[in-house]
Design an enzyme around this catalytic site. Structure first.
Site, PDB file in Angstrom:
ATOM      1  N   CYS A   1    -103.257 -24.312  28.501  1.00 41.55           N
ATOM      2  CA  CYS A   1    -103.245 -23.670  27.170  1.00 41.55           C
ATOM      3  C   CYS A   1    -102.926 -24.646  26.037  1.00 41.55           C
ATOM      4  O   CYS A   1    -103.572 -24.630  24.985  1.00 41.55           O
ATOM      5  CB  CYS A   1    -102.256 -22.514  27.161  1.00 41.55           C
ATOM      6  SG  CYS A   1    -100.703 -22.844  28.004  1.00 41.55           S
TER       7      CYS A   1
ATOM      8  N   HIS B   1     -98.380 -20.828  21.248  1.00 38.99           N
ATOM      9  CA  HIS B   1     -97.816 -22.180  21.261  1.00 38.99           C
ATOM     10  C   HIS B   1     -98.069 -22.862  19.917  1.00 38.99           C
ATOM     11  O   HIS B   1     -99.132 -22.695  19.305  1.00 38.99           O
ATOM     12  CB  HIS B   1     -98.480 -23.037  22.346  1.00 38.99           C
ATOM     13  CG  HIS B   1     -98.145 -22.641  23.754  1.00 38.99           C
ATOM     14  ND1 HIS B   1     -97.108 -21.804  24.086  1.00 38.99           N
ATOM     15  CD2 HIS B   1     -98.709 -23.014  24.940  1.00 38.99           C
ATOM     16  CE1 HIS B   1     -97.061 -21.666  25.405  1.00 38.99           C
ATOM     17  NE2 HIS B   1     -98.027 -22.388  25.945  1.00 38.99           N
TER      18      HIS B   1
HETATM   19  C1  11C Z   1     -96.807 -23.177  29.896  1.00 37.72           C
HETATM   20  N1  11C Z   1     -98.863 -24.440  29.707  1.00 37.72           N
HETATM   21  O1  11C Z   1     -96.850 -22.914  28.690  1.00 37.72           O
HETATM   22  C2  11C Z   1     -97.958 -23.767  30.622  1.00 37.72           C
HETATM   23  C3  11C Z   1     -98.616 -22.682  31.420  1.00 37.72           C
HETATM   24  O2  11C Z   1    -101.564 -25.489  33.853  1.00 37.72           O
HETATM   25  O3  11C Z   1    -102.304 -23.575  33.232  1.00 37.72           O
HETATM   26  C4  11C Z   1     -99.971 -22.978  31.963  1.00 37.72           C
HETATM   27  C5  11C Z   1     -99.975 -23.953  33.080  1.00 37.72           C
HETATM   28  C6  11C Z   1    -101.383 -24.355  33.422  1.00 37.72           C
HETATM   29  O4  11C Z   1     -95.809 -22.950  30.582  1.00 37.72           O
END
Ligand code: 11C
Length: 333
Positions: free
Chosen positions: A130, A241
């Site tokens: 993400c 995010h």
């Molecule tokens: C998080 N980006 O925000 C991570 C979740 O490799 O798809 C997703 C982890 C991934 O914790």
């Protein structure tokens, strides 16, 4: 044509959002096969007026499907995504299992969507992490117009990145802020805190989320030599995010040119009037599709270096929406 679609991880946060977006975009569904753990047997998933019973993964479970979306973690994808392809379906995989495999494409449709089209054969198509997706969407117009020399990014990541458990952990801590909390999903209490760790650490001092951003960004942009350095932090935002990004361009540009490049790019909304306190905010962007960019300004010491603030819904564009956009490229372009 209407499609037969499987969703592995159908009851998780990404799976549920996947259903919502299929409905919103009126994705043509002939059959939905939601896959979940045994605990969900007996549950039904409602989509476009029909309730589809949850199933468990078993041999032959993908037979007849056109497309299977995977969002159940690396181990399930490693084992089952190849079986979906063997059964004749496209496997759009939201896990990290195949992203850096040189034989697997890693797709953000606005950025490198031309790697798949209606003539593509059933295969595993990896959906990036993400925090990578929103970053590459913001970088791509700058790469195309001005070239990229170097990228540095520091992230402020919402608890929904860790799924329902992450969301619930913050909500539970919030409902009783004075109590002492034993963290489960995160390595420390997340309420009133910022945790500079997402995933596990390697010996170089980087955590896995940082390594994902650095490697996946190079692969998606097709810039194997690009300098990318990431520092990822979990914050007590519920969803979406945020990222502060320092990007050094190859060629000098003025602010109007940088704003125009971002504004004209598919999937980006520029919100940039900082003196009026206008810039993207996680709380507002949650539930929206685009990648929002603001606080766009030049470094006073380096005329080629620009700073910007990039915010996007990590469950939508960062996962479910990006997967559906990949499917639309294959089946409806
Ligand atoms: C998080 N980006 O925000 C991570 C979740 O490799 O798809 C997703 C982890 C991934 O914790």
């Amino acid at each position: 044509d209407k499609l037969k679609v499987g969703v592995v991880g159908a009851t998780g946060m990404v799976g549920q959002t996947f259903m919502e977006i299929l409905a919103q975009r009126e994705f043509p569904i002939a059959e939905l096969r939601p896959f979940a753990s045994e605990n969900s047997l007996g549950k039904k998933i409602e989509l476009q007026g029909t309730a589809w019973p949850c199933q468990v993964l078993k041999e032959g479970c993908f037979d007849g499907l056109d497309l299977v979306f995977f969002s159940s973690g690396d181990d399930i994808s490693k084992e089952w995504a190849p079986k979906a392809v063997a059964a004749g379906a496209f496997a759009i995989d939201n896990s990290a299992a195949f992203r850096m495999d040189p034989n697997t494409v890693l797709i953000v449709p606005e950025v490198n969507g031309d790697l798949v089209n209606k003539d593509s054969k059933p295969q595993i198509i990896a959906n990036p992490n993400c925090s990578t997706i929103q970053l590459v969407v913001a970088l791509k117009p700058l790469l195309d117009k001005f070239g990229l020399e170097e990228v540095r990014v520091s992230t402020y990541q919402a608890v929904s990145g860790a799924g329902k458990d992450g969301h619930d952990e913050l909500m539970n801590q919030t409902s009783n802020p004075a109590a002492s909390h034993t963290p489960k999903t995160f390595p420390h209490q997340i309420l009133f805190n910022c945790i500079p760790q997402i995933g596990s650490f390697n010996d170089d001092g980087f955590c896995s989320e940082e390594v994902k951003i650095m490697k996946e960004t190079r692969k998606i942009l097709g810039q194997s030599q690009l300098k990318v350095s990431a520092f990822t932090v979990r914050i007590p935002a519920l969803n979406a995010h945020s990222e502060s990004v320092w990007v050094t361009l190859k060629n000098e540009a003025n602010r109007e040119q940088v704003l125009q490049a971002l504004h004209n790019f598919e999937g980006i909304v520029v919100q940039d009037d900082p003196k009026k306190s206008v810039y993207p905010l996680a709380h507002k962007v949650s539930g929206e599709d685009p990648v929002y960019v603001g606080r766009i300004h030049r470094d006073p010491e380096d005329p080629k270096m620009w700073l910007m603030w990039v915010v996007s819904d990590n469950i939508r564009k960062g996962a479910a929406l990006n997967g559906i956009q990949i499917a639309e490229k294959i089946f409806h372009s």
